[in-house]
Design a protein around this motif. Structure first.
Motif, short mmCIF file in Angstrom:
data_model
loop_
_atom_site.label_atom_id
_atom_site.label_comp_id
_atom_site.label_asym_id
_atom_site.label_seq_id
_atom_site.Cartn_x
_atom_site.Cartn_y
_atom_site.Cartn_z
N THR A 208 7.41 4.14 -9.00
CA THR A 208 7.60 3.98 -10.44
C THR A 208 6.47 4.72 -11.14
O THR A 208 5.35 4.80 -10.63
N ALA A 209 6.76 5.29 -12.30
CA ALA A 209 5.74 6.03 -13.04
C ALA A 209 6.13 6.16 -14.50
O ALA A 209 7.32 6.16 -14.84
N ASP B 131 0.79 11.32 0.32
CA ASP B 131 -0.49 11.54 -0.35
C ASP B 131 -0.32 11.23 -1.85
O ASP B 131 0.40 11.94 -2.56
N TYR B 132 -0.99 10.19 -2.30
CA TYR B 132 -0.87 9.75 -3.70
C TYR B 132 -1.21 10.88 -4.67
O TYR B 132 -0.50 11.12 -5.65
N ASP B 133 -2.32 11.58 -4.40
CA ASP B 133 -2.76 12.64 -5.31
C ASP B 133 -1.76 13.79 -5.37
O ASP B 133 -1.55 14.38 -6.43
N ALA C 213 0.84 -1.20 0.00
CA ALA C 213 0.00 0.00 0.00
C ALA C 213 0.87 1.25 0.00
O ALA C 213 2.06 1.20 0.38
N VAL C 214 0.30 2.37 -0.42
CA VAL C 214 1.02 3.64 -0.35
C VAL C 214 1.35 3.92 1.11
O VAL C 214 0.46 3.87 1.97
N PRO C 215 2.61 4.17 1.44
CA PRO C 215 2.99 4.39 2.85
C PRO C 215 2.21 5.54 3.47
O PRO C 215 1.90 6.54 2.81
N ILE D 39 3.34 3.62 -5.76
CA ILE D 39 4.12 4.03 -4.59
C ILE D 39 3.96 2.94 -3.54
O ILE D 39 2.84 2.61 -3.17
N TRP D 40 5.06 2.38 -3.08
CA TRP D 40 4.97 1.29 -2.12
C TRP D 40 6.19 1.31 -1.21
O TRP D 40 7.21 1.93 -1.53
#
Length: 283
Positions: free
Chosen positions: A234-235, A201-203, A195-197, A223-224
């Protein structure tokens, strides 16, 4: 730092456990169990930190950084077992609570305040720059407060002679441990599922990447946690004008590290539109 903290707490666990058995105080035994979990937690955290420094190999291409997540998850599960044992013993004691020397219980628990306070002080200096160290600091500080509760219980038993206060305090300690453990369990399960740590904030990360010069679209953003302290990203960045060069990539990495604490970044630049991972439902 870890070695000193473990030695101090382990010595106190032995003393408190012996006193709990001798004086039949379930509150002391509960607090000893709690402090033993701290020793195990410090030891596992120390071991996890050591394993996390293992060099990558063809088999483990990230090294063993993820061992810190497994260690934290194991600690949470062991704590849940300890909580069950403490609560069961306390409930059984309510029916026939033995006489407990209140002042002796208070004296032993007071030593715990000193030990936990010293251990917290050891981690105080590094708590601002390291999440693991800050967690250890807060845990030791909370333990000092739990020991203070046992001191208060001992005084209350001495003043009132009410033996039921001892198992009651042990139940309160079990609740405190469960409260700490539940948060740890949830977070480590999230980490093990990539999960995103928490704290990222992902957004906001996506908006920051979208604001980079030349970027028209972003997809396949992941994001992990690579470990309990190292987020990874990664993106794919769609830049129709062409690849902006290595300096652009270096700037992206620096920005993500400074603003979000993401130190391991892999960015793929795409100038066309044909990418099989452009669909957000595709992993």
């Amino acid at each position: 730092m870890f070695a000193i903290g473990i030695a101090l707490n382990l010595g106190y666990v032995v003393a408190e456990g012996v006193a709990g058995f001798l004086y039949q105080s379930v509150a002391l035994l509960a607090d000893a169990g709690h402090n033993l979990s701290d020793v195990l937690g410090l030891a596992v955290a120390w071991g996890g930190a050591a394993l996390a420094r293992t060099a990558p190999s063809k088999r483990f291409t990230y090294g063993l950084k993820g061992s810190t997540i497994l260690a934290a998850l194991a600690n949470a599960l062991l704590l849940l077992v300890a909580i069950g044992a403490i609560a069961l013993e306390a409930v059984q004691r309510f029916g026939s609570a033995p006489a407990v020397p209140g002042l002796t219980v208070s004296a032993v628990a007071a030593l715990g305040i000193v030990v936990n306070a010293i251990t917290a002080w050891l981690f105080a200096r590094g708590r601002k720059g390291d999440v693991n160290v800050r967690g250890a600091y807060l845990h030791m500080l909370a333990d000092a407060l739990v020991s203070a509760g046992v001191v208060a219980a001992g005084v209350a038993i001495w003043l009132t002679g009410a033996a039921w206060i001892d198992p009651l305090v042990s139940l309160v300690i079990a609740v405190v441990i469960f409260w700490q453990t539940w948060g740890l369990l949830r977070e480590t399960v999230e980490m093990s599922l990539a999960a995103v740590p928490r704290g990222i904030d992902y957004d906001r990360v996506k908006d920051a990447l979208a604001a980079l010069p030349g970027v028209e679209a972003i997809h396949d953003l992941h994001i992990w946690p690579m470990s309990t302290t190292e987020p990874s990203l990664t993106a794919h960045l769609h830049i129709p004008a062409g690849h902006p060069g290595d300096v652009f990539l270096e700037d992206v990495q620096a920005m993500l590290h400074e603003r979000f604490g993401i130190g391991h970044t892999t960015v793929q630049i795409e100038t066309g539109t044909a990418c099989t991972l452009a669909d957000e439902r595709t992993v």
